[in-house]
Design a protein around this motif. Structure first.
Motif, short mmCIF file in Angstrom:
data_model
loop_
_atom_site.label_atom_id
_atom_site.label_comp_id
_atom_site.label_asym_id
_atom_site.label_seq_id
_atom_site.Cartn_x
_atom_site.Cartn_y
_atom_site.Cartn_z
N HIS A 264 0.83 -1.21 0.00
CA HIS A 264 0.00 0.00 0.00
C HIS A 264 0.87 1.26 0.00
N SER A 268 0.96 4.09 -2.73
CA SER A 268 0.69 5.47 -2.32
C SER A 268 1.78 6.40 -2.85
N HIS A 286 -10.79 9.63 -2.61
CA HIS A 286 -10.56 8.93 -1.35
C HIS A 286 -9.26 8.14 -1.38
N GLU A 287 -8.93 7.57 -2.52
CA GLU A 287 -7.66 6.85 -2.64
C GLU A 287 -6.49 7.81 -2.46
N ASP A 290 -6.32 8.61 1.30
CA ASP A 290 -5.82 7.47 2.08
C ASP A 290 -4.34 7.23 1.82
N SER A 291 -3.92 7.41 0.55
CA SER A 291 -2.50 7.24 0.24
C SER A 291 -1.66 8.27 0.97
N LYS A 297 1.77 8.33 8.10
CA LYS A 297 1.37 7.47 9.22
C LYS A 297 2.30 7.63 10.43
N LYS A 308 -12.41 10.19 9.71
CA LYS A 308 -12.80 10.30 8.31
C LYS A 308 -14.31 10.17 8.17
N TYR A 310 -16.31 10.02 4.82
CA TYR A 310 -16.32 10.06 3.37
C TYR A 310 -17.74 9.91 2.83
#
Length: 467
Positions: A264, A268, A286-287, A290-291, A297, A308, A310
């Motif tokens: 992931h 990203s 949204h991708e 999230d990326s 992180k 979140k 969404y």
């Protein structure tokens, strides 16, 4: 006669130290003429002053230590050159001459910026444009500034501003080149890592399945062997078989989860560094969000909750890499703000991310738009026909909100300016929000605006038209 002379030969432009000149320089920093005479003195006194000091543009007139006005050299000589002018004005009180030569005065405080004073000076009528400017240093201290001298200093400031702009532009170009090079490098590294990461993910899944099959086979043998040999029992005890049997599977599953996370992260990085310069592509907002959160992180582990919310968004025709860059700038700024107050606030640090589709652009939304100032590429009138937001269109609205310290009111209208930052040089360049605004406005025809209350928090709202 009251003649106060502090600087009979004021410094010329060639002597003036330009090293002390700043964009914010004021009139009181310049060399000002301080020639004063009482209104009841005869005109001959004035004539001698102008003859003795051929460079002074005029003289301050006062009476009983009170400021009355000013008479310029130009108007004085103009009246003397008239028929019988010398006979009429030189033997008499200056008061008579002042009544005839009186014009509207331009009186400016000493803390007036040079650039503002030059603008006011040239806006005067043609008859008054060459009259000296009166600079009020205090309630009782008035001095004169030659208009030509003022315009020379204003030209110096204009040149200084041009040089600073060139330096900033060059710095911005270098920063852009570094970011572009970094993006290409990250994209290349992410592409190279993607294949071995895919191999690890796939093989870990197979290895976990193999391990479970082997365990089933061993369990079948144990059921068939009613009395195992002593050597087998000793070996099982030496290797702690029961622990190995359970922990081995957990270890393989943790490797699988970690490899999935690495996959992931690589995806990203590829999304974030993806450079689309020619045409838009279908983008999952949204991708992109999230990326960006995956990349950040480690910074979010310090006690910052991300909440979140969404909505159901359609695919958006845009540039995913550039949008990810905007999200990165906004989220990183929110984290920076929350980290600054982490030790001084008892509230849990939070970032809210919400998305939804709006059927129309509300009027209050337009009023919040803050375009970059002094940039001809951006229309300053948001109600003009060039406004990218069309009232009857649909929009994707993305809000990123934090409960940090907020942004002071006095600098809110500057946050989208190039190179404006309140961070140290190690933490910020002052380009993040300016570039983000450009990406949203210029590349996507949308708007990025701010709503911040000091002591409560900050919200950035991105509006992207779906047309």
């Amino acid at each position: 006669m009251n003649v106060c002379i502090e600087d009979c030969t004021p410094r010329s432009a060639s002597v003036f130290s330009r090293s002390n000149l700043r964009l914010e320089s004021t009139l009181q920093e310049l060399s000002l003429y301080d020639f004063q005479v009482d209104l009841d003195q005869v005109g001959m006194v004035l004539a001698k002053m102008f003859e003795t000091n051929p460079t002074i543009p005029g003289v301050i007139l006062n009476h009983d230590s009170q400021f009355i006005g000013m008479i310029s050299r130009r108007r004085f000589l103009e009246h003397l050159s008239r028929p019988y002018g010398r006979e009429l004005f030189l033997p008499r009180s200056i008061r008579a001459l002042y009544k005839l030569s009186q014009v509207e005065l331009l009186i400016l405080p000493g803390d007036t910026l040079i650039v503002d004073a030059a603008r006011l000076a040239i806006m005067r009528s043609p008859e008054q444009i060459y009259e000296p400017i009166i600079v009020q240093i205090s309630e009782t201290d008035y001095r004169l500034l030659d208009t030509q001298q003022l315009l020379i200093f204003q030209s110096f400031i204009h040149q200084l501003a041009t040089e600073l702009l060139q330096e900033q532009t060059q710095s911005q170009l270098m920063q852009t080149e570094k970011l572009a090079s970094l993006g290409q490098m990250v994209a290349g590294v992410a592409h190279e890592i993607r294949n071995p990461v895919g191999c690890i993910v796939g093989n870990t899944h197979c290895l976990t399945q193999y391990y479970e099959d082997i365990m089933q086979l061993i369990n079948a043998y144990e059921q068939e062997l009613i009395t195992p040999r002593p050597s087998i029992e000793e070996l099982k005890e030496d290797i702690d078989w029961e622990f190995l049997k359970n922990d081995g599977l957990q270890m393989l599953k943790s490797i699988q989860v970690s490899s999935e996370q690495l996959k992931h992260l690589v995806n990203s990085l590829r999304t974030f560094s993806h450079m689309e310069n020619k045409q838009r592509r279908e983008t999952d907002i949204h991708e992109c969000l999230d990326s960006t959160l995956i990349i950040l992180k480690n910074r979010l582990k310090v006690g910052i909750d991300v909440i979140k919310s969404y909505g159901n968004l359609p695919k958006f025709l845009g540039y995913s890499g550039l949008l990810s860059q905007v999200f990165m700038n906004l989220l990183a700024n929110a984290i920076d703000a929350l980290e600054e107050t982490a030790n001084h606030s008892h509230n849990t640090a939070k970032i809210w991310i919400s998305t939804h589709v709006a059927d129309s652009c509300p009027s209050q939304l337009r009023s919040l738009i803050i375009p970059p100032k002094n940039n001809p590429e951006y229309p300053q009138n948001t109600e003009s026909s060039e406004d990218p937001l069309t009232p009857n269109s649909q929009y994707i609205v993305i809000r990123i909100t934090d409960n940090g310290p907020g942004i002071p009111k006095e600098i809110q209208n500057r946050i989208f300016d190039n190179f404006f930052t309140t961070k140290s040089a190690e933490k910020g360049t002052g380009l993040g929000l300016a570039i983000s605004h450009q990406i949203i406005y210029e590349k996507h025809g949308g708007c990025l605006h701010l709503l911040s209350t000091p002591g409560i928090g900050t919200e950035f709202e991105i509006v992207l038209p779906l047309i």
